[in-house]
Design a protein around this motif. Structure first.
Motif, PDB file in Angstrom:
ATOM      1  N   PRO A 357      38.669  42.859  37.456  1.00 30.61           N
ATOM      2  CA  PRO A 357      38.953  42.284  36.131  1.00 30.61           C
ATOM      3  C   PRO A 357      38.329  40.889  36.015  1.00 30.61           C
ATOM      4  O   PRO A 357      38.009  40.244  37.027  1.00 30.61           O
ATOM      5  N   PRO A 358      38.118  40.431  34.795  1.00 30.09           N
ATOM      6  CA  PRO A 358      37.524  39.091  34.616  1.00 30.09           C
ATOM      7  C   PRO A 358      38.362  38.024  35.304  1.00 30.09           C
ATOM      8  O   PRO A 358      39.597  38.072  35.320  1.00 30.09           O
ATOM      9  N   GLN A 359      37.656  37.082  35.916  1.00 34.08           N
ATOM     10  CA  GLN A 359      38.339  36.013  36.642  1.00 34.08           C
ATOM     11  C   GLN A 359      39.028  35.058  35.669  1.00 34.08           C
ATOM     12  O   GLN A 359      38.486  34.715  34.618  1.00 34.08           O
ATOM     13  N   VAL A 360      40.231  34.690  36.033  1.00 33.59           N
ATOM     14  CA  VAL A 360      40.986  33.733  35.228  1.00 33.59           C
ATOM     15  C   VAL A 360      40.960  32.376  35.916  1.00 33.59           C
ATOM     16  O   VAL A 360      40.772  32.268  37.138  1.00 33.59           O
ATOM     17  N   LYS A 361      41.124  31.360  35.112  1.00 31.03           N
ATOM     18  CA  LYS A 361      41.010  30.006  35.647  1.00 31.03           C
ATOM     19  C   LYS A 361      42.224  29.650  36.490  1.00 31.03           C
ATOM     20  O   LYS A 361      42.091  28.996  37.533  1.00 31.03           O
ATOM     21  N   TYR A 362      43.413  30.049  36.039  1.00 33.22           N
ATOM     22  CA  TYR A 362      44.640  29.739  36.762  1.00 33.22           C
ATOM     23  C   TYR A 362      45.334  31.061  37.127  1.00 33.22           C
ATOM     24  O   TYR A 362      46.189  31.549  36.372  1.00 33.22           O
ATOM     25  N   PRO A 363      44.936  31.684  38.236  1.00 28.56           N
ATOM     26  CA  PRO A 363      45.558  32.976  38.608  1.00 28.56           C
ATOM     27  C   PRO A 363      46.987  32.757  39.074  1.00 28.56           C
ATOM     28  O   PRO A 363      47.228  32.126  40.110  1.00 28.56           O
ATOM     29  N   HIS A 364      47.920  33.287  38.329  1.00 26.90           N
ATOM     30  CA  HIS A 364      49.328  33.137  38.677  1.00 26.90           C
ATOM     31  C   HIS A 364      49.816  34.406  39.392  1.00 26.90           C
ATOM     32  O   HIS A 364      49.586  35.518  38.931  1.00 26.90           O
ATOM     33  N   GLY A 365      50.455  34.251  40.510  1.00 28.03           N
ATOM     34  CA  GLY A 365      51.002  35.377  41.252  1.00 28.03           C
ATOM     35  C   GLY A 365      49.958  36.192  41.992  1.00 28.03           C
ATOM     36  O   GLY A 365      50.223  37.346  42.360  1.00 28.03           O
ATOM     37  N   GLN A 366      48.774  35.671  42.222  1.00 29.24           N
ATOM     38  CA  GLN A 366      47.717  36.380  42.933  1.00 29.24           C
ATOM     39  C   GLN A 366      47.714  35.967  44.395  1.00 29.24           C
ATOM     40  O   GLN A 366      48.208  34.871  44.746  1.00 29.24           O
ATOM     41  N   PRO A 367      47.175  36.829  45.310  1.00 27.88           N
ATOM     42  CA  PRO A 367      47.132  36.447  46.732  1.00 27.88           C
ATOM     43  C   PRO A 367      46.169  35.293  46.967  1.00 27.88           C
ATOM     44  O   PRO A 367      45.376  34.914  46.104  1.00 27.88           O
ATOM     45  N   LEU A 368      46.233  34.761  48.198  1.00 27.82           N
ATOM     46  CA  LEU A 368      45.404  33.605  48.528  1.00 27.82           C
ATOM     47  C   LEU A 368      43.913  33.944  48.514  1.00 27.82           C
ATOM     48  O   LEU A 368      43.086  33.079  48.257  1.00 27.82           O
ATOM     49  N   ARG A 369      43.566  35.243  48.781  1.00 23.07           N
ATOM     50  CA  ARG A 369      42.145  35.639  48.843  1.00 23.07           C
ATOM     51  C   ARG A 369      41.661  36.152  47.488  1.00 23.07           C
ATOM     52  O   ARG A 369      40.777  36.987  47.415  1.00 23.07           O
TER      53      ARG A 369
END
Length: 385
Positions: A357-369
C-alpha cells in the motif's frame, strides 16, 4: 422483569412445538400419498408369521442354485449397479490379461522339491557349521532368480498399477512381466528398475539390454513416454523401437526408430519412461512403424502403444517391463536446441509482484521494519508485517 422472561420463553416453546407438529403432520400426509410400487416387492410372497411352512433347502448346492436363479432373475426395480452402469458404462469392467500364459507346476511337486532341499541342507555339515558360527552368506543372485520366478511378476504388476503404466499404455488390459528385463546406462549407476529416478544426462545414450531368450526366438523392444507429448494429452513420444530381435541380441535387431534421449520440459515435474518387451510368434513386417533415421521430428515420433499393439497383437505378446522417472536438467536444453532444432518450452508460474500500500508519513501501529517495504534496492528484507 422475571415474569416477562418466563412468559416469553413459554410463548417461544409453544410456537416451536406447533411448528414441529405441523412438520410431522405434513410429512405423514406425504408418506400416505406415496405412489404404489410398480411391481411385486422382493420376498413379498413369504408368510413371515408361519415360517415353518417354507420349503427347506436340503443341501447347500440347491440353495446356491436357487440363489443364482434369484440373482439372475430380472426385476422391475433398478439396483445400484444399474444406476452406476448408466452413468459410467465401463465401471466395474474386468481388465484383460494380454500377457504370456503361466503354467505353474503342481503344488505336490513344489512341496516334494522343498522337502528334498531341506533334507539335503540338514545333511550338509559345512552349512550347519557356517550357520552356527554366523558366517553363512546368502547368495543374492539365487535370491533374485527365485524372486523373479515366483512372486516377482505379481509385485512388478502392482508397481506398474501404482504408477499408472497399464492405465496409460494398455487401457483395460494388463500383463504379468514373465521375462526379466535388465537395462543399464552405465557401469556403476544408471540401472533401470521399476520407477527409480535417472537424470536425462545419465540416459543420454542407448542402454545395454539383456534378457533370457530361447535360441531362435524373436523379440521387440519399445521405449515410450506417456507424459512427454507437448500437444496431445493422450499421445506419446517413442524414444526407441527395435523389432525382430534374434534371441537376446538387441544390436542385431531391426532398428525402426533410433534412440532419443529423454527431454522432460522444464516445470513439468517427473516423467515416466517405459520399456516394454514383446515376444514375437514369427517375423513381422514393420513397414508402417519405420521412421527415417535420424528422426528428429516430434510429429513423426508421436506414438500410441495400444494402437501399435493392436496392429500386431496376432504376432506378438508383451512379456517384459521396466521403467524409470526423469526430471529436467541442463542436458534437456541441449537436446531441444541441437537435436530437435526447436525452442525449448518452459512451464513456470509467473508470480505477480508483491503489493504494498502507499507509504504514509506517520505510520501508526505498524512494526518497526515498516520502512523496509519501501527501500530502493534489489534485495529486500521485508520481514513479517
Amino acid at each position: 422483569m422475571a415474569l416477562r422472561m418466563v412468559c416469553t420463553s413459554a410463548l417461544r416453546a409453544g410456537t416451536d412445538v406447533g411448528v414441529s407438529n405441523a412438520r410431522t403432520f405434513c410429512k405423514t400426509a406425504l408418506l400416505c400419498r406415496r405412489a404404489a410400487p410398480l411391481g411385486p416387492m422382493p420376498n413379498e410372497d413369504i408368510d413371515y408369521e408361519n415360517l415353518d411352512s417354507l420349503e427347506k433347502y436340503r443341501s447347500y448346492t440347491r440353495y446356491l442354485r436357487k440363489a443364482e436363479e434369484a440373482k439372475n432373475k430380472p426385476g422391475w426395480w433398478k439396483t445400484y449397479r444399474t444406476y452406476v452402469q448408466d452413468q459410467d458404462p465401463e465401471h466395474g469392467a474386468q481388465e484383460v490379461n494380454i500377457g504370456l500364459p503361466h503354467c505353474r507346476p503342481p503344488r505336490t511337486k513344489e512341496a516334494r522339491e522343498r522337502r528334498q532341499v531341506v533334507k539335503e541342507n540338514k545333511k550338509n555339515v559345512e552349512l550347519e557349521r557356517a550357520t552356527r558360527l554366523r558366517t553363512f552368506k546368502i547368495p543374492l543372485d539365487r535370491v533374485q532368480e527365485t524372486w523373479e520366478k515366483s512372486s516377482g511378476p505379481f509385485q512388478i504388476k502392482r508397481l506398474a498399477d501404482h504408477y499408472g503404466i497399464f492405465r496409460d499404455l494398455f487401457p483395460m488390459a494388463y500383463f504379468l512381466p514373465r521375462v526379466s528385463l535388465r537395462l543399464s546406462y552405465g557401469q556403476d549407476s544408471g540401472q533401470v528398475h521399476y520407477g527409480n529416478w535417472l537424470t536425462p544426462t545419465e540416459a543420454a545414450s542407448a542402454p545395454q539390454v539383456s534378457f533370457e531368450a530361447e535360441e531362435g526366438s524373436l523379440w521387440t523392444l519399445l521405449l515410450t513416454c506417456p507424459d512427454e507429448h507437448l500437444l496431445d494429452s493422450e499421445g506419446e513420444y517413442v524414444h526407441w523401437l527395435v523389432g525382430n530381435i534374434p534371441g537376446g541380441a538387441v544390436q542385431s535387431g531391426e532398428e525402426l526408430c533410433h534412440y532419443l534421449a529423454p527431454f522432460p520440459a522444464k516445470g513439468t515435474g517427473f516423467h515416466r519412461y517405459v520399456y516394454v518387451l514383446f515376444k514375437q510368434e514369427r517375423p513381422i513386417n514393420f513397414q508402417e512403424d519405420i521412421r527415417q533415421s535420424p528422426c528428429h521430428s516430434l510429429a513423426d515420433r508421436t506414438f500410441r502403444t495400444v494402437e501399435f499393439y493392436k496392429r500386431h497383437q496376432d504376432n506378438m505378446t508383451p512379456a517384459g517391463l521396466a521403467f524409470f522417472q526423469c526430471q529436467w536438467d541442463e542436458s534437456v536444453t541441449n537436446t531441444f536446441h541441437n537435436t530437435l532444432n526447436m525452442k525449448e518450452p518452459v512451464f513456470e508460474f509467473v508470480r505477480p509482484p508483491v503489493y504494498h500500500p502507499p507509504q504514509v508519513k506517520y505510520p501508526h501501529g505498524q512494526p518497526l521494519r515498516y520502512l523496509d517495504r519501501y527501500r530502493d534496492g534489489k534485495k529486500h528484507t521485508y520481514g513479517i508485517y
